[in-house]
Design a protein around this motif. Structure first.
Motif, short mmCIF file in Angstrom:
data_model
loop_
_atom_site.label_atom_id
_atom_site.label_comp_id
_atom_site.label_asym_id
_atom_site.label_seq_id
_atom_site.Cartn_x
_atom_site.Cartn_y
_atom_site.Cartn_z
N ALA A 149 1.04 -1.09 -0.07
CA ALA A 149 0.06 0.10 0.05
C ALA A 149 0.77 1.37 0.06
CB ALA A 149 -0.89 -0.03 1.00
N LEU A 150 1.89 1.10 0.98
CA LEU A 150 2.91 2.50 0.91
C LEU A 150 3.59 2.64 -0.33
CD1 LEU A 150 3.99 4.39 2.94
CD2 LEU A 150 5.96 2.90 3.22
N TYR A 151 4.22 1.70 -1.04
CA TYR A 151 4.76 1.97 -2.26
C TYR A 151 4.01 2.46 -3.42
CZ TYR A 151 9.36 0.22 -0.19
OH TYR A 151 10.52 0.07 0.26
N THR A 152 2.65 1.75 -3.51
CA THR A 152 1.77 2.17 -4.42
C THR A 152 1.30 3.72 -4.18
OG1 THR A 152 0.76 -0.09 -4.53
CG2 THR A 152 -0.76 1.67 -5.51
N GLY A 153 0.95 3.90 -2.96
CA GLY A 153 0.80 5.38 -2.79
C GLY A 153 1.75 6.30 -3.30
N ASP B 286 -2.53 -21.39 10.04
CA ASP B 286 -2.99 -20.23 10.63
C ASP B 286 -3.58 -19.37 9.47
OD1 ASP B 286 -3.70 -18.25 12.52
OD2 ASP B 286 -2.41 -19.41 13.72
N ARG B 287 -3.84 -17.93 9.93
CA ARG B 287 -4.67 -17.30 8.73
C ARG B 287 -3.96 -15.93 8.87
NH1 ARG B 287 -6.73 -13.84 12.07
NH2 ARG B 287 -7.71 -14.33 13.86
N PRO B 288 -4.14 -15.12 7.91
CA PRO B 288 -3.75 -13.79 7.97
C PRO B 288 -4.50 -12.67 8.57
CG PRO B 288 -4.02 -14.39 5.69
CD PRO B 288 -4.63 -15.61 6.36
N SER B 289 -4.19 -11.68 9.04
CA SER B 289 -4.92 -10.66 9.73
C SER B 289 -6.51 -10.38 9.19
CB SER B 289 -4.29 -9.46 10.11
OG SER B 289 -5.06 -8.58 10.66
N LEU B 290 -7.34 -10.35 10.00
CA LEU B 290 -8.91 -10.19 9.62
C LEU B 290 -9.02 -8.63 9.23
CD1 LEU B 290 -10.86 -12.31 12.12
CD2 LEU B 290 -10.18 -12.70 9.68
N LEU B 291 -7.92 -7.76 9.81
CA LEU B 291 -7.98 -6.41 9.51
C LEU B 291 -7.01 -5.70 8.48
CD1 LEU B 291 -8.06 -5.27 13.32
CD2 LEU B 291 -10.01 -5.64 11.64
N ASN B 292 -6.75 -6.84 7.49
CA ASN B 292 -5.77 -6.07 6.30
C ASN B 292 -6.46 -5.22 5.51
OD1 ASN B 292 -3.62 -7.81 6.81
ND2 ASN B 292 -4.20 -9.53 5.37
N PRO B 293 -7.66 -5.03 5.18
CA PRO B 293 -8.09 -4.17 4.47
C PRO B 293 -7.91 -2.59 5.30
CG PRO B 293 -9.82 -5.85 4.48
CD PRO B 293 -8.83 -5.98 5.18
N LEU B 294 -7.99 -2.59 6.48
CA LEU B 294 -7.87 -1.59 7.35
C LEU B 294 -6.39 -1.17 7.30
CD1 LEU B 294 -8.60 0.75 9.41
CD2 LEU B 294 -8.39 -0.90 11.26
N TRP B 295 -5.40 -2.06 7.43
CA TRP B 295 -3.90 -1.69 7.40
C TRP B 295 -3.56 -1.51 5.97
CZ3 TRP B 295 -3.85 -1.92 12.36
CH2 TRP B 295 -4.39 -2.86 12.88
N TYR B 296 -4.26 -1.93 4.93
CA TYR B 296 -3.71 -1.46 3.67
C TYR B 296 -4.29 0.03 3.31
CZ TYR B 296 -3.31 -1.26 -1.39
OH TYR B 296 -2.83 -0.93 -2.74
N ALA B 297 -5.41 0.27 3.80
CA ALA B 297 -6.01 1.78 3.56
C ALA B 297 -5.20 2.66 4.28
CB ALA B 297 -7.42 1.74 4.08
N GLY B 298 -4.76 2.46 5.51
CA GLY B 298 -4.02 3.22 6.24
C GLY B 298 -2.77 3.88 5.53
N ALA B 299 -2.02 2.56 5.20
CA ALA B 299 -0.61 2.66 4.73
C ALA B 299 -0.72 3.42 3.25
CB ALA B 299 0.01 1.33 4.53
N PHE B 300 -1.64 3.06 2.42
CA PHE B 300 -1.88 3.72 1.28
C PHE B 300 -1.71 5.30 1.61
CE2 PHE B 300 -4.19 5.58 -2.19
CZ PHE B 300 -3.57 5.24 -3.37
N ALA B 301 -2.85 5.77 2.59
CA ALA B 301 -3.35 7.15 2.51
C ALA B 301 -1.75 7.72 3.06
CB ALA B 301 -4.05 7.21 3.96
N LYS C 183 2.37 13.56 -1.94
CA LYS C 183 1.67 14.82 -2.73
C LYS C 183 2.01 16.16 -1.87
CE LYS C 183 -0.53 13.63 -6.18
NZ LYS C 183 -0.24 14.24 -7.71
N LEU C 184 2.11 16.10 -0.57
CA LEU C 184 2.21 17.10 0.41
C LEU C 184 3.65 17.57 0.64
CD1 LEU C 184 -0.56 16.69 3.22
CD2 LEU C 184 -0.74 18.04 0.85
#
Length: 208
Positions: free
Chosen positions: A61-65, A102-117, A124-125
């Motif tokens: 997410a970070l690198y994409t942003g 075992d499984r990945p984190s259930l909150l991966n969409p949240l982590w992705y969104a925060g890192a992308f932002a 940009k800034l």
């Protein structure tokens, strides 16, 4: 953000969160096989690898942003190369999680969104040099975090240790790349906030 950038952002998110990651390099293997882990050791190893998998989701997410925020084709290419190596990490950690039942984190969409932002806003800034400063600080913190995992992983879990060791080497190279590209040092308060955010993420992802 124009329509093309939005499409690229959405494509990256969907590939990271829903698609099966494909590594360009073989999964690192230990010189000696892993020992049989007790149930407590298996759970701890899986929790640590889940945290590492979350870190790779955030890296994508970070690198994409940052790539979308930059207008420098040379820098975009360097970030894209680093992102491809992070995709290897994403695949390796997911594979190891499955081996540990075992499984990945259930909150991966949240982590992705925060890192992308964070990545997009920094680019940009603050421009490319500040954006690269985030890369340096992020990778330095990840290196420290992986060192701590090498101490916490069960002694007999050679498979996870081999993966973490290669990830650490790659993260160091990403930080050096950003320094050579002109990264500026982040202010101490920003570094402190990043550490606090990382602490929250690792603590939560260890369990959820």
């Amino acid at each position: 953000m124009n329509s093309d950038a939005l499409i690229l952002a959405a494509d990256s998110a969907l590939r990271t969160l829903l698609a099966e990651p494909r590594a360009s390099r073989p999964t690192p293997t230990p010189a000696t096989p892993s020992a049989t882990l007790s149930e407590d050791e298996r759970r701890e190893a899986a929790a640590l690898m889940r945290v590492n998998h979350v870190g790779e989701v955030c890296a994508q997410a970070l690198y994409t942003g940052q790539m979308l925020a930059s207008r420098d084709p040379a820098l975009q290419a360097k970030l894209a190369e680093a992102s491809r190596e992070e995709t290897d990490h994403l695949a390796w950690t997911l594979e190891r999680l499955r081996e540990l039942n075992d499984r990945p984190s259930l909150l991966n969409p949240l982590w992705y969104a925060g890192a992308f932002a964070i990545g997009y806003t920094a680019g940009k800034l603050g421009g490319d040099r500040l954006s690269l400063g985030f890369v340096v600080e992020t990778e330095n913190q990840v290196e420290a975090h992986l060192n701590s995992h090498m101490e916490r992983l069960p002694a007999g879990d050679a498979a996870s240790r081999a993966i973490v060791a290669q990830m650490k080497d790659d993260e160091v190279q990403h930080a050096r790349m950003a320094e050579r590209a002109g990264a500026v040092a982040l202010p101490k308060p920003v570094k402190g906030l990043m550490k606090m955010a990382a602490k929250v993420m690792t603590t939560v992802a260890h369990r959820i």
